[in-house]
Motif scaffolding. Structure first.
Motif: not given
Ligand SMILES: [Zn+2]
Length: 152
Positions: A69-70, A125
């Motif tokens: 996600w990050s 990502i």
């Protein structure tokens, strides 16, 4: 010069709320707590459901699969044990079953590999990852993340 102990990594301190999570890690399962009343999953574990205030909950193993996600790349100044492995990534992984459940960890090439073994420039990502568990240290198996093997 005195002999000082080797620097060590910080380890989680399981408590009554998180013990089932860490027991799952030791058993090779990524477990998530769910509310027994409304069914919503929550992480980190806690005694009361933030949505319906029920104190009843269950634990269940997940697929252990998610997506990046990050992420960030850590550089010194860091604690001594971490500085020796820098630069390394710290990823936030959204769980496949419920992307609102996110775990912070490291993307590694192998369960017991060094923190910096994945080139941060290659991390994307949204890329799929799956959980793995390194060797227990002081009775704690830490969840980490690896890239799934390509299908043949
Ligand atoms: Zn609830």
């Amino acid at each position: 010069m005195s002999d000082s102990p080797a620097p060590s990594f910080l380890l989680p301190q399981p408590d009554g709320d998180s013990e089932p999570f860490w027991e799952g890690c030791a058993a090779g399962e990524l477990r998530v707590q769910s509310c027994a009343a409304c069914g919503r999953r929550r992480m980190p574990p806690r005694p009361m459901c933030p949505w319906c205030r029920s104190l009843d909950h269950t634990w269940a193993a997940t697929s252990g699969r998610g997506t990046v996600w990050s992420f960030v790349v850590s550089h010194p100044p860091l604690l001594a044990a971490y500085a020796a492995e820098a630069p390394y990534n710290v990823v936030v992984v959204a769980l496949d079953e419920d992307p609102s459940i996110r775990f912070v960890g490291n993307l590694v090439a192998s369960a017991d590999g060094p923190l910096g073994e994945v080139d941060p420039a290659t991390i994307v990502i949204g890329e799929p990852v799956e959980v793995c568990f390194g060797t227990e240290v002081d009775g704690v198996a830490m969840p980490r993340w690896t890239r799934p093997l390509p299908m043949s």
